[in-house]
Design a protein around this motif. Structure first.
Motif, PDB file in Angstrom:
ATOM      1  N   SER A 174       0.830  -1.204   0.000  1.00  0.00           N
ATOM      2  CA  SER A 174       0.000   0.000   0.000  1.00  0.00           C
ATOM      3  C   SER A 174       0.868   1.258   0.000  1.00  0.00           C
ATOM      4  O   SER A 174       2.013   1.240   0.463  1.00  0.00           O
ATOM      5  N   HIS A 175       0.285   2.359  -0.522  1.00  0.00           N
ATOM      6  CA  HIS A 175       1.027   3.623  -0.507  1.00  0.00           C
ATOM      7  C   HIS A 175       1.228   4.116   0.923  1.00  0.00           C
ATOM      8  O   HIS A 175       2.190   4.824   1.225  1.00  0.00           O
ATOM      9  N   THR A 176       0.333   3.719   1.849  1.00  0.00           N
ATOM     10  CA  THR A 176       0.504   4.111   3.251  1.00  0.00           C
ATOM     11  C   THR A 176       1.762   3.493   3.837  1.00  0.00           C
ATOM     12  O   THR A 176       2.496   4.136   4.610  1.00  0.00           O
ATOM     13  N   THR A 177       2.035   2.242   3.455  1.00  0.00           N
ATOM     14  CA  THR A 177       3.243   1.579   3.953  1.00  0.00           C
ATOM     15  C   THR A 177       4.490   2.283   3.438  1.00  0.00           C
ATOM     16  O   THR A 177       5.467   2.480   4.184  1.00  0.00           O
TER      17      THR A 177
ATOM     18  N   SER B 184       4.653   5.441   2.611  1.00  0.00           N
ATOM     19  CA  SER B 184       4.700   6.716   3.340  1.00  0.00           C
ATOM     20  C   SER B 184       5.280   6.522   4.732  1.00  0.00           C
ATOM     21  O   SER B 184       6.086   7.342   5.209  1.00  0.00           O
ATOM     22  N   ASN B 185       4.904   5.416   5.390  1.00  0.00           N
ATOM     23  CA  ASN B 185       5.426   5.165   6.734  1.00  0.00           C
ATOM     24  C   ASN B 185       6.941   5.000   6.739  1.00  0.00           C
ATOM     25  O   ASN B 185       7.617   5.324   7.726  1.00  0.00           O
TER      26      ASN B 185
END
Length: 341
Positions: A14-17, A19-20
């Motif tokens: 995911s793009h959230t991962t 970003s993290n």
């Protein structure tokens, strides 16, 4: 242009991962984070836009330092440089945004900062008023002094330091004493200070130092406003004061800053007045240059770098309750001596 989503698609995560990996590394294992960073670097992705990331976190990573003079002042005035050095040393993990000059309301309203250090401005300064309306953390250094607990404040004992300087001259036997001040109000007003002009003083540091000088001197001495704070601003005032015949000439000058005192030394040398045999001179600040003048300058020390460091600590909450006024002390060097016979 490679985007964060491109990196996520290439890795099948995911793009959230992704970003993290940049913004919240503690949420990922070291192995996964390193794999993301290596893949992103190979694809030419440099990481999230800092401004966008700051908006997401609600932080910019920068502190705003607001002051009244132009940028050249901040980069050349020795006292301002020491203060900024203290600020920078304590906020090494953050950036500094310098906000110079008297017309700053629009700039302050849009500055991307986490808080403001307000350095020696008037209470009606447009930038200061705009900073207060931002509702960000704020600390005022030197002035304006709050009436109560309106804002966190940090200053020095200007009055006590000035009184020490004046008493030192009186103890040496001086009675014909003059005071040089950079400014009493905003602007470039120059010349002898009348009683009306003295009452019109709006700069609180100037008012405090003048009160300290006048407390032991009794009747007001000759006071001259220089219209600015460089050594060159002090030269015309010093020349005027030293133009009198020796029997009537001032025997000592209290300069409100070391920079003004340096100008007095320049003027005295140019007209053949010996320091300290014919004229005693005292500055205020104890910047490094004060110990390198010829002769070395007697001055009032204030902890400029410490003041900068404490300002950051107050702003960030790591030192919530420092003393509002730091101590000052007289440093006696070679520009003071008994008056000539």
């Amino acid at each position: 242009m490679v985007t964060l989503r491109d990196v996520a698609q290439a890795l099948g995560i995911s793009h959230t991962t992704v970003s993290n990996a940049y913004n919240r590394p503690g949420k990922l294992s070291d192995q996964l984070r390193q794999r993301i960073l290596d893949t992103a670097a190979g694809m030419g992705y440099q990481g999230p836009d800092p401004l966008a990331a700051g908006l997401v976190r609600g932080q910019s990573g920068a502190l705003g330092v607001l002051f009244d003079e132009d940028l050249a002042y901040a980069l050349t005035d020795p006292a301002a440089l020491l203060f900024l050095r203290g600020v920078a040393g304590r906020s090494a993990a953050q950036g500094l945004t310098l906000l110079p000059g008297p017309h700053l309301a629009d700039t302050v309203r849009t500055a991307i900062v986490d808080g403001f250090i307000v350095y020696s401005v008037t209470a009606d300064h447009p930038g200061f008023l705009a900073a207060r309306r931002r509702n960000l953390p704020l600390v005022v250094v030197d002035e304006p002094v709050p009436a109560g607990d309106d804002w966190p404040y940090l200053g020095v004992d200007d009055r006590g330091g000035a009184e020490q300087a004046a008493r030192h001259l009186l103890d040496l036997g001086h009675r014909r004493i003059a005071v040089l001040v950079d400014r009493l109000t905003p602007g470039d007003h120059r010349g002898p200070v009348s009683s009306d002009r003295l009452r019109a003083t709006t700069y609180q540091v100037a008012r405090e130092r003048l009160a300290g000088y006048l407390a032991p001197l009794g009747t007001p001495p000759a006071i001259w406003e220089c219209g600015g704070g460089t050594p060159e601003h002090a030269v015309p005032a010093a020349r005027a004061l030293l133009a009198a015949a020796p029997a009537k000439r001032v025997t000592a000058i209290l300069a409100m800053t070391d920079e003004l005192a340096r100008g007095v030394l320049m003027a005295a040398a140019a007209v053949g007045v010996a320091v300290p045999d014919d004229l005693s001179v005292i500055g205020f600040d104890d910047v490094p240059e004060a110990n390198r003048t010829d002769p070395p300058l007697t001055t009032v020390h204030q902890p400029l770098a410490d003041k900068g460091r404490l300002a950051v600590e107050v702003l960030t909450g790591s030192h919530p309750a420092p003393p509002q006024r730091l101590p000052t002390r007289l440093i006696t060097r070679a520009t003071t001596a008994p008056p000539p016979d």
